[in-house]
Design a protein around this motif. Structure first.
Motif, PDB file in Angstrom:
ATOM      1  N   PHE A 182     -51.519  36.324  64.793  1.00  0.00           N
ATOM      2  CA  PHE A 182     -52.262  37.616  64.430  1.00  0.00           C
ATOM      3  C   PHE A 182     -50.955  37.930  63.786  1.00  0.00           C
ATOM      4  O   PHE A 182     -50.027  37.655  64.180  1.00  0.00           O
ATOM      5  N   PHE A 183     -51.185  38.519  62.591  1.00  0.00           N
ATOM      6  CA  PHE A 183     -50.648  39.456  61.290  1.00  0.00           C
ATOM      7  C   PHE A 183     -49.986  40.892  61.951  1.00  0.00           C
ATOM      8  O   PHE A 183     -51.365  40.982  61.717  1.00  0.00           O
ATOM      9  N   MET A 184     -49.120  41.254  62.442  1.00  0.00           N
ATOM     10  CA  MET A 184     -48.784  42.516  62.486  1.00  0.00           C
ATOM     11  C   MET A 184     -48.135  43.519  61.377  1.00  0.00           C
ATOM     12  O   MET A 184     -47.190  42.745  60.853  1.00  0.00           O
ATOM     13  N   MET A 185     -48.101  44.245  61.109  1.00  0.00           N
ATOM     14  CA  MET A 185     -47.397  45.079  60.552  1.00  0.00           C
ATOM     15  C   MET A 185     -47.493  46.833  60.774  1.00  0.00           C
ATOM     16  O   MET A 185     -48.138  46.691  61.308  1.00  0.00           O
ATOM     17  N   GLY A 186     -45.998  47.227  60.051  1.00  0.00           N
ATOM     18  CA  GLY A 186     -45.703  48.853  60.463  1.00  0.00           C
ATOM     19  C   GLY A 186     -46.432  49.279  60.329  1.00  0.00           C
ATOM     20  O   GLY A 186     -47.122  48.765  58.232  1.00  0.00           O
ATOM     21  N   ASP A 187     -47.181  50.661  59.548  1.00  0.00           N
ATOM     22  CA  ASP A 187     -47.739  51.975  59.239  1.00  0.00           C
ATOM     23  C   ASP A 187     -46.416  52.359  58.193  1.00  0.00           C
ATOM     24  O   ASP A 187     -47.054  52.712  57.170  1.00  0.00           O
ATOM     25  N   ASN A 188     -45.290  52.505  58.235  1.00  0.00           N
ATOM     26  CA  ASN A 188     -43.975  52.569  57.655  1.00  0.00           C
ATOM     27  C   ASN A 188     -43.227  51.708  57.176  1.00  0.00           C
ATOM     28  O   ASN A 188     -42.733  50.555  57.453  1.00  0.00           O
ATOM     29  N   VAL A 190     -47.879  36.655  65.595  1.00  0.00           N
ATOM     30  CA  VAL A 190     -47.700  36.865  67.320  1.00  0.00           C
ATOM     31  C   VAL A 190     -49.056  36.392  67.474  1.00  0.00           C
ATOM     32  O   VAL A 190     -50.448  36.316  67.207  1.00  0.00           O
ATOM     33  N   PRO A 191     -48.265  34.568  68.720  1.00  0.00           N
ATOM     34  CA  PRO A 191     -49.706  34.345  69.439  1.00  0.00           C
ATOM     35  C   PRO A 191     -50.633  35.002  70.327  1.00  0.00           C
ATOM     36  O   PRO A 191     -49.842  36.024  70.365  1.00  0.00           O
ATOM     37  N   TYR A 192     -51.954  34.436  70.115  1.00  0.00           N
ATOM     38  CA  TYR A 192     -52.346  35.403  71.748  1.00  0.00           C
ATOM     39  C   TYR A 192     -52.020  35.165  72.497  1.00  0.00           C
ATOM     40  O   TYR A 192     -52.234  36.724  72.711  1.00  0.00           O
ATOM     41  N   GLU A 193     -51.362  34.530  72.967  1.00  0.00           N
ATOM     42  CA  GLU A 193     -50.941  34.698  74.168  1.00  0.00           C
ATOM     43  C   GLU A 193     -50.390  36.242  74.856  1.00  0.00           C
ATOM     44  O   GLU A 193     -50.215  36.408  75.921  1.00  0.00           O
ATOM     45  N   ASN A 194     -49.204  36.377  73.618  1.00  0.00           N
ATOM     46  CA  ASN A 194     -48.706  37.859  72.714  1.00  0.00           C
ATOM     47  C   ASN A 194     -48.766  38.605  73.686  1.00  0.00           C
ATOM     48  O   ASN A 194     -47.936  39.811  74.138  1.00  0.00           O
ATOM     49  N   LEU A 195     -50.520  39.064  73.737  1.00  0.00           N
ATOM     50  CA  LEU A 195     -50.809  40.196  73.251  1.00  0.00           C
ATOM     51  C   LEU A 195     -50.684  40.759  74.903  1.00  0.00           C
ATOM     52  O   LEU A 195     -51.659  39.947  75.541  1.00  0.00           O
ATOM     53  N   VAL A 196     -50.239  41.786  75.109  1.00  0.00           N
ATOM     54  CA  VAL A 196     -50.354  42.451  75.931  1.00  0.00           C
ATOM     55  C   VAL A 196     -51.433  43.741  76.102  1.00  0.00           C
ATOM     56  O   VAL A 196     -52.308  43.403  77.182  1.00  0.00           O
TER      57      VAL A 196
END
Length: 258
Positions: free
Chosen positions: A194-200, A216-222
């Motif tokens: 998954f591609f992650m970004m901040g709002d700032n 981010v790998p799916y496995e790494n999601l908390v």
């Protein structure tokens, strides 16, 4: 000492030992319940940086639902290698704000917004997010007051960004549309990533920076950020309760996170 006195003393010692053991059992049970809740249901998390301003502020304390995306080894404290992959898995939706373990060390907690799903092509052009070759709708709204690199209060452009699925949120551009990450290459999101970004957008180390974060790998999601349960000014401290009446952000208490 008489036999009665000895018997009374022995009973008193046994009673004390029994009371102590009951106290220990209660403490152990409470700890086990706390670990179970933290592992299966909710984990508290605090915001240490401004990468998600204006949605989340430094000093926000929130609950992260652990069950939203199922469970991996990272759902358990200290990430023991008990199994790989996810069980009872459910993929995040675009627009979710998610806590994850930094892929570079698999231990540091990060929190960002999900903008890219597996197979998506993500690019930023002139500050505008593009998903699969199409610009994400962006509407200029009133400026947002924040601090610059020198701690000075400044007004910066704020936009309402609407994803193709129809969900909306606000982002800010501290360096207008001239920031370092406001023009990027095209990123193709790998399967189960998954591609992650901040709002700032100009003050966020996220998936655009492949050397530091990357996809981010799916496995790494908390888990998924759900609600702010406490919020205090970043210049104050949770451990100085006498400051709370004037430093608590009362308007943010129990606010749902979107």
């Amino acid at each position: 000492m008489s036999e009665n006195a000895k018997k009374y003393a022995g009973d008193a010692v046994k009673k004390d030992e029994g009371g102590l053991w009951e106290t220990v059992k209660v403490i152990i049970q409470a700890l086990l319940i706390a670990v179970l809740v933290r592992t299966v249901l909710f984990q508290p998390f605090n915001i240490p940086s401004g990468s998600l301003i204006p949605t989340l502020l430094i000093g926000d304390y929130l609950f992260v639902s652990k069950y939203s995306y199922g469970y991996s080894k990272h759902s358990i404290p200290f990430s023991p290698p008990l199994f790989s992959g996810r069980i009872f898995g459910s993929q995040p939706k675009r627009g979710d704000i998610a806590v994850f373990k930094l892929p570079k060390d698999n231990s540091t907690d990060y929190i960002k917004r999900v903008v890219g799903l597996p197979g998506d092509k993500i690019q930023v052009v002139g500050g505008v997010l593009h998903i699969n070759g199409k610009a994400v709708q962006r509407e200029r709204v009133e400026d947002y007051k924040t601090t610059d690199l020198y701690g000075r209060t400044v007004s910066v452009p704020r936009y309402k960004e609407t994803f193709p699925e129809g969900t909306s949120h606000f982002v800010i551009e501290r360096d207008a549309d001239r920031g370092y990450w406001d023009n990027t290459e095209i990123y193709t999101v790998k399967p189960d990533h998954f591609f992650m970004m901040g709002d700032n957008r100009d003050n966020s180390t996220d998936s655009r920076d492949e050397a530091s974060v990357g996809a981010v790998p799916y496995e790494n999601l908390v888990g998924r950020a759900e609600i702010i349960f406490f919020s205090i000014d970043e210049n104050s401290s949770l451990w100085r309760p006498w400051e709370w009446p004037t430093h608590i952000r009362w308007d943010r208490m129990f606010e749902r996170i979107r």
